[in-house]
Design an enzyme around this catalytic site. Sequence first.
Site, PDB file in Angstrom:
ATOM      1  N   HIS A  12       0.905  -1.138  -0.029  1.00 57.81           N
ATOM      2  CA  HIS A  12      -0.080   0.008   0.071  1.00 57.81           C
ATOM      3  C   HIS A  12       0.970   1.170  -0.191  1.00 57.81           C
ATOM      4  CE1 HIS A  12       1.076  -0.086   4.397  1.00 57.81           C
ATOM      5  NE2 HIS A  12       0.589  -1.064   4.439  1.00 57.81           N
ATOM      6  N   ASP A 149       7.995  -1.838  10.954  1.00 58.98           N
ATOM      7  CA  ASP A 149       6.793  -1.712  10.500  1.00 58.98           C
ATOM      8  C   ASP A 149       5.928  -2.768  10.619  1.00 58.98           C
ATOM      9  OD1 ASP A 149       8.242  -3.743   8.688  1.00 58.98           O
ATOM     10  OD2 ASP A 149       8.045  -2.397   6.853  1.00 58.98           O
ATOM     11  N   ASN A 302       4.598   6.862  15.132  1.00 59.06           N
ATOM     12  CA  ASN A 302       4.164   6.926  16.209  1.00 59.06           C
ATOM     13  C   ASN A 302       4.812   8.127  16.900  1.00 59.06           C
ATOM     14  OD1 ASN A 302       3.326   6.644  19.028  1.00 59.06           O
ATOM     15  ND2 ASN A 302       2.697   4.576  18.533  1.00 59.06           N
TER      16      ASN A 302
END
Length: 559
Positions: A12, A149, A302
């Site tokens: 993606h 990830d 984050n």
Amino acid sequence: MANVLGINSVYHESAAALLVDGELVAAVEEERFNRIKHAKPAEWDNPHQLPERAIRFCLKYAGLIARDIDHVAYSYDPKLRGRRYRAEWWDPRLEETFQLRLGQVRGVVEELLGRSLGQRFHFVPHHMAHAASAYFPSGFDRAAILTIDGLGETAGSSLAKAVGSRIQSVETFEYPHSIGFLWEVFSTFLGFSNYDASKIMGLAAYGDPEVFRGQFQSILRADETNYGVAQGILGVDPNKLARLEAMFGTSREEDSEILPRHADIAAALQAATDAAVMALVRRVKRMAPSDNLCIAGGVALNCVTNEVVRRSGEFSNIFIPSAPHDAGTAIGAALAVHSAMQKRPLQRGYSTPYLGPAFKRADILAAVKSAGLTARRSKSPARDAARMIADGKIVAWFQGRMEFGPRALGNRSLLADPRLPEMRDILNQKVKHREDFRPFAPSVLAEHADEWFEVGAHSASHEFMLFAPEVKPEQRDRIPAIVHKDGTARVQLVSRKLNPRFHELISHFFAQTGVPLVVNTSFNDSEPIVCTPTDAIVTFRKSGIDALFMDDVVLVTRS
């Protein structure tokens, strides 16, 4: 002269990037053109669906045609996937489909470019592309690198070290040991999509991490010698949901009420992530001693965890690119290939996020005319926009080249007054149409940031909205719209050098109000960030935005 095209389309965040003689000249995400979030679904059968519009933009921007491309770098290595894949991980039939589609990638690229590439086509390991996307723009001549990830070929986290132009892997943690996947699991468990890690991060501030700390200690173990995710929590295990519900209670249905228990789960996940990432930080420090740390991968978005890492002091200098998620691997793959060839040294320390399309005034006026609207021109857009913001208006600010990465950084932004306590609810309900608990970020003049936030040593990555420092207690009541529940804010430092026009706007707002910051959220409404003037006008008309500034062209909502 070497022109290297970088492509990401494996899962993606499809994107393209272009290096011209070692200089990054363009990078853009396909979603900004096709208006589909994340560009395409993350399916087994579509890694060959290229970001065609992004590729065409990069070439056009650089004034190149297909035959001018010397090398193509794709941020995934099918051979590495084939060597490390284990049949027990997921349905082998899905894997077979995936491998067949990966086998089509080179041919699809050649068809698009209209030429055979032969040895000029390169598959770059996914985590190597992540690492390169962070290290080469950092400006460091040596560094430890952490990639965290969901999944590369089979890796969930990778530790590496870099010296000069060479990046060397030192340790890899394979699937299912993946913090990124863990966040996807809990995003869906809490009733959101698997792309909604940012919602969980926002919700976490409302919860108590102690309530489910024990459960997460059994799921995500991380200490000086051990790191991993418990079996049966990730992957295709049919008993996964039952196992989670036994530990945390029933899962939340989409659109149902968010309970304190849900916030407690989010808070415990955030705390467990902070601890696990810190364990990896200490581990890579031992294996690749350095003062410099580069971080990449989707987990590097984050900002709460990033702040924990920064404040730990394990590394003096930290660099995270504006697009640490998969889109950034398009840049990283190109950088890795150019570095390996070493015909000309790479441009180092160049980390601007403003790498996408810009539009001429004529394009803007044509879009306004096509929409049947009447615009006015402003002699000082920055001053006029600042005045409207100070009057409580919500202003869309569309200027210059579009940002690369998931955060609007002052060129495709919605701006508002941080002094108004009600502004967060107005933006969530009337403009962004999203959950009330979602926070908004401040963009602050870099030279005044330390008076308002516990920023610490300023870094280039502070300009990408990647850290969440504490708001100084004495300032919190003055800027309630951007102070999160836990007293922090996801801050963007704005420098005159990197974005002079945005800096000018905030400076005018500061002169009028005594507050050197504005609320900044991405210019979109349940869609990718706007790209073109027409995108901007469409979103302006359907949202509760008071004014739209495109260059010096101004549209105002009729009241």
